[in-house]
Design a protein around this motif. Structure first.
Motif, PDB file in Angstrom:
ATOM      1  N   LEU A 159       0.801  -0.967   0.252  1.00  0.00           N
ATOM      2  CA  LEU A 159      -0.018  -0.139   0.164  1.00  0.00           C
ATOM      3  C   LEU A 159       1.074   1.765   0.177  1.00  0.00           C
ATOM      4  O   LEU A 159       1.814   1.750   0.758  1.00  0.00           O
ATOM      5  N   PRO A 160       0.736   2.279  -1.678  1.00  0.00           N
ATOM      6  CA  PRO A 160       1.432   3.320  -0.840  1.00  0.00           C
ATOM      7  C   PRO A 160       1.057   4.844  -0.273  1.00  0.00           C
ATOM      8  O   PRO A 160       0.064   4.698  -0.538  1.00  0.00           O
ATOM      9  N   PHE A 161       1.849   4.725   0.688  1.00  0.00           N
ATOM     10  CA  PHE A 161       1.370   6.020   1.013  1.00  0.00           C
ATOM     11  C   PHE A 161       2.494   6.562   2.237  1.00  0.00           C
ATOM     12  O   PHE A 161       3.868   5.882   1.867  1.00  0.00           O
ATOM     13  N   THR A 162       2.340   8.127   2.526  1.00  0.00           N
ATOM     14  CA  THR A 162       3.724   8.915   2.792  1.00  0.00           C
ATOM     15  C   THR A 162       3.582   9.146   4.090  1.00  0.00           C
ATOM     16  O   THR A 162       2.412   9.053   4.871  1.00  0.00           O
ATOM     17  N   ASP A 163       4.458   9.213   4.807  1.00  0.00           N
ATOM     18  CA  ASP A 163       4.784   9.257   6.436  1.00  0.00           C
ATOM     19  C   ASP A 163       3.479  10.969   6.982  1.00  0.00           C
ATOM     20  O   ASP A 163       3.440  10.312   7.930  1.00  0.00           O
ATOM     21  N   ALA A 164       3.489  11.801   5.975  1.00  0.00           N
ATOM     22  CA  ALA A 164       2.318  12.318   5.700  1.00  0.00           C
ATOM     23  C   ALA A 164       1.380  11.811   6.138  1.00  0.00           C
ATOM     24  O   ALA A 164       0.784  12.669   7.402  1.00  0.00           O
ATOM     25  N   THR A 165       0.573  11.036   5.357  1.00  0.00           N
ATOM     26  CA  THR A 165      -0.756  10.792   5.843  1.00  0.00           C
ATOM     27  C   THR A 165      -0.779   9.722   7.172  1.00  0.00           C
ATOM     28  O   THR A 165      -1.854   9.799   8.028  1.00  0.00           O
ATOM     29  N   LEU A 166       0.618   9.166   7.899  1.00  0.00           N
ATOM     30  CA  LEU A 166       0.553   7.964   8.987  1.00  0.00           C
ATOM     31  C   LEU A 166       0.822   9.331  10.187  1.00  0.00           C
ATOM     32  O   LEU A 166      -0.736   8.521  10.679  1.00  0.00           O
ATOM     33  N   ARG A 167       0.856  10.335   9.900  1.00  0.00           N
ATOM     34  CA  ARG A 167       1.102  10.678  10.948  1.00  0.00           C
ATOM     35  C   ARG A 167      -0.578  11.521  11.214  1.00  0.00           C
ATOM     36  O   ARG A 167      -0.575  12.114  12.380  1.00  0.00           O
ATOM     37  N   ALA A 168      -0.867  12.379  10.455  1.00  0.00           N
ATOM     38  CA  ALA A 168      -1.703  12.947  10.374  1.00  0.00           C
ATOM     39  C   ALA A 168      -3.305  11.847  11.229  1.00  0.00           C
ATOM     40  O   ALA A 168      -4.191  12.337  11.628  1.00  0.00           O
ATOM     41  N   VAL A 170      -2.049   9.465  13.678  1.00  0.00           N
ATOM     42  CA  VAL A 170      -1.619   9.700  14.115  1.00  0.00           C
ATOM     43  C   VAL A 170      -2.738  10.296  15.626  1.00  0.00           C
ATOM     44  O   VAL A 170      -2.805  10.261  16.389  1.00  0.00           O
ATOM     45  N   ARG A 171      -2.183  11.664  14.595  1.00  0.00           N
ATOM     46  CA  ARG A 171      -2.407  12.693  15.622  1.00  0.00           C
ATOM     47  C   ARG A 171      -3.404  13.094  15.311  1.00  0.00           C
ATOM     48  O   ARG A 171      -4.221  13.357  16.750  1.00  0.00           O
ATOM     49  N   ALA A 172      -4.796  12.222  14.548  1.00  0.00           N
ATOM     50  CA  ALA A 172      -6.506  12.080  14.876  1.00  0.00           C
ATOM     51  C   ALA A 172      -7.004  10.842  15.548  1.00  0.00           C
ATOM     52  O   ALA A 172      -8.039  11.020  16.166  1.00  0.00           O
ATOM     53  N   GLY A 173      -5.845   9.915  16.704  1.00  0.00           N
ATOM     54  CA  GLY A 173      -5.621   9.263  16.984  1.00  0.00           C
ATOM     55  C   GLY A 173      -6.721   8.015  17.168  1.00  0.00           C
ATOM     56  O   GLY A 173      -7.744   6.886  17.944  1.00  0.00           O
ATOM     57  N   LEU A 174      -6.280   8.279  15.569  1.00  0.00           N
ATOM     58  CA  LEU A 174      -7.199   6.715  15.053  1.00  0.00           C
ATOM     59  C   LEU A 174      -6.088   5.514  14.465  1.00  0.00           C
ATOM     60  O   LEU A 174      -5.816   4.397  14.021  1.00  0.00           O
ATOM     61  N   VAL A 175      -4.780   5.729  14.804  1.00  0.00           N
ATOM     62  CA  VAL A 175      -3.686   4.596  13.958  1.00  0.00           C
ATOM     63  C   VAL A 175      -2.818   4.574  16.384  1.00  0.00           C
ATOM     64  O   VAL A 175      -2.697   5.958  16.124  1.00  0.00           O
TER      65      VAL A 175
END
Length: 556
Positions: A159-168, A170-175
């Motif tokens: 699954l291609p994704f950026t670190d920015a998507t993952l950080r978002a 995490v900040r939203a409390g979803l991951v």
């Protein structure tokens, strides 16, 4: 390894003999037997000026230009090899090794703390107040829900994704991100499944007793003795392995156990660690190179006397190995398909002959060649024709999809009979495993006009559609492309491209639709390669999952 020999004489002889048998260059064969990756201390440790470094700086002892520049850099404080290389591009491991030998530099510490793999878990499900996670974010959440504890590197492969998507997310409390979820050795008695394996069976069957006695007698006689342990599923072959290995260890020798699937190693390490009473080493290709090198060194030094791993573990530098076990010896994954194309089962027999050790090949469905060797007297046959527990062998029912084609909700891949049985099993509190030997969402993307699938330009095989990436991929060479807007064969319209057939992704989606309350997980190499499989296996073992969909991993 360290300052000692890399190979034992018998291991060198076995590798060279294997190279001659398979008509492969001997030097390349020796290279293939080495662990990949350098010394973990030199790659992750920090260097300082050694005891003779000050004398070299003062000009009291000679030093080359690269050495003087390195010492000048270290005079400002400890640095890693990567930091040194930025300022001294010609500095390599060979130069560092020479400077260490001469006492010009020293290693201050080992591998960096916190350099381990990150694992991902769902912290909570999105609520109405949450903003949209975006398409990439939604796919990440779906993937983690299907494979809790998946590593970041494993997720990136599918699954291609950026670190920015993952950080978002995490900040939203979803991951939730945890460190240290990559490969780690499972010490004796510390794995969460270890306690389940600690106790020996209350009693052995008559056939197990006979097999154990035969192997013990062969160990006492010494020398090379090959056996085929032919036992039905659940007959207790692993218990026979463990008891034979314990006998070998009691005589001061070591053991090598080969398994066909990397995902099986955590379970086996937990079981053997709880029962054999010796250090357990793990070797397989999914391990980080530095960790694999460290395991190799612990085996060569005699610190760990039981080695468990996939086919490359046949080259483990175990000290005086007394037994080689090849579990599921019939499995095709023991064949190396690139480079040196060897068969690990045959090399295990060769090494056992060189070492004067036992070789035990285990299987419920032996390969034709191994069973033929028992008929010709080359290998002794041990049989376990009955299960070790009161659990009966399963009933097998074949459902002809020509007459049960549509199944529930008019979908073609879960028959009505299977749907009913799954429902009954879940209602009784049981678990379901569905095996399909195709990963991805659909095995082909076919034009409805001309009937031709979209093919790989290099391999001429149909490209497989993966839903998470929404791309077509070749499972042979790795070629990947978007779903075409028109048929490459007849130039028909893109809306005429039909995704045909089921893969594990599609079956998982169907199962989630049919049983929305069931906790469904998927296990294939897209989401559960290497150590990423252990959280999924743990969820099944602990009853935290109801349905497991997967490729051949789940059958083992």
């Amino acid at each position: 390894v360290g300052r000692g020999p890399v190979f034992t004489p018998s291991l060198i002889e076995a590798v060279l003999e294997g190279a001659r048998y398979y008509r492969y260059p001997e030097g390349l064969a020796l290279d293939a037997a080495l662990p990949r990756g350098g010394d973990p201390r030199r790659s992750a440790g920090r260097f300082t000026v050694g005891p003779d470094g000050g004398r070299a700086i003062a000009g009291e002892i000679p030093a080359g230009e690269i050495e003087r520049r390195t010492l000048a850099l270290l005079a400002g404080g400890p640095k890693t090899l990567a930091q040194l290389s930025r300022h001294a591009p010609l500095l390599g491991r060979e130069v560092i090794d020479g400077m260490i030998e001469r006492g010009l530099v020293a290693i201050e510490e080992g591998p960096r703390a916190g350099a381990r793999e990150r694992t991902l878990h769902l912290a909570r499900t999105p609520g109405e107040g949450d903003g949209p996670p975006g398409e990439a974010g939604a796919r990440i959440l779906e993937a983690i829900g299907m494979a809790p504890g998946v590593t970041v590197s494993a997720l990136r492969r599918s699954l291609p994704f950026t670190d920015a998507t993952l950080r978002a997310l995490v900040r939203a409390g979803l991951v939730r991100v945890e460190r240290g979820g990559g490969f780690r050795p499972i010490e004796e008695g510390t794995d969460r499944a270890g306690s389940a394996y600690a106790a020996a069976p209350a009693r052995l069957t008559a056939h197990q007793i006979q097999a154990v006695a035969t192997l013990d007698n062969a160990i006492a006689l010494g020398g090379f003795r090959p056996f085929l342990l032919h036992g039905v599923t659940g007959s207790g072959k692993t218990e026979v392995y463990i008891r034979a290995i314990r006998t070998v260890l009691s005589r001061g020798r070591s053991a090598i156990v080969l398994v066909p699937e990397i995902a099986l190693t955590p379970q086996l390490v937990a079981m053997f660690g709880a029962r054999v009473g010796a250090g357990i080493a793990v070797l397989h290709s999914a391990m980080p190179p530095s960790r694999r090198r460290a395991e190799w060194e612990s085996i060569a030094s005699g610190g760990k006397r039981v080695v468990i791993g996939a086919r490359s573990a046949v080259f483990a530098p175990a000290r005086d190995p007394g037994i080689f076990v090849v579990d599921e010896e019939h499995d095709a994954s023991f064949k190396q398909s690139e480079g040196w194309r060897y068969h690990a089962r045959d090399l295990a027999l060769l090494r056992a002959r060189r070492e004067g050790a036992l070789a035990v090949l285990g299987s419920a469905t032996p390969s034709v060649e191994s069973y033929h060797n028992t008929l010709t007297g080359k290998i002794a046959l041990l049989e376990l024709p009955e299960r070790a527990t009161a659990q009966p062998l399963p009933e097998v029912e074949v459902v002809d999809l020509r007459f049960d084609r549509l199944g529930p909700a008019s979908q073609p891949w879960i028959s009505s009979r299977l749907y009913e049985t799954m429902g009954e099993t879940l209602a009784a509190g049981g678990q379901v495993i569905l095996f399909l030997n195709r990963r991805g969402f659909a095995p082909s993307a076919t034009c409805t006009s001309c009937g031709q699938p979209v093919r790989c330009p290099s391999c001429s095989v149909a490209l497989v559609h993966h839903r998470f990436t929404n791309r077509l991929s070749c499972h042979y060479c790795g070629h990947s492309r978007e779903v075409p807007g028109s048929c490459p064969s007849c130039a028909g319209p893109g809306e005429g491209i039909e995704l045909k057939g089921p893969g594990t992704e599609r079956i998982e989606q169907v199962v989630r639709d049919l049983f929305p309350r069931a906790r469904t997980l998927r296990m294939d190499s897209d989401v559960a390669s290497g150590s990423a499989a252990e959280p999924i296996l743990g969820a099944m073992r602990e009853g935290a999952a109801d349905i497991l969909v997967g490729t051949q991993m789940v059958t083992k």
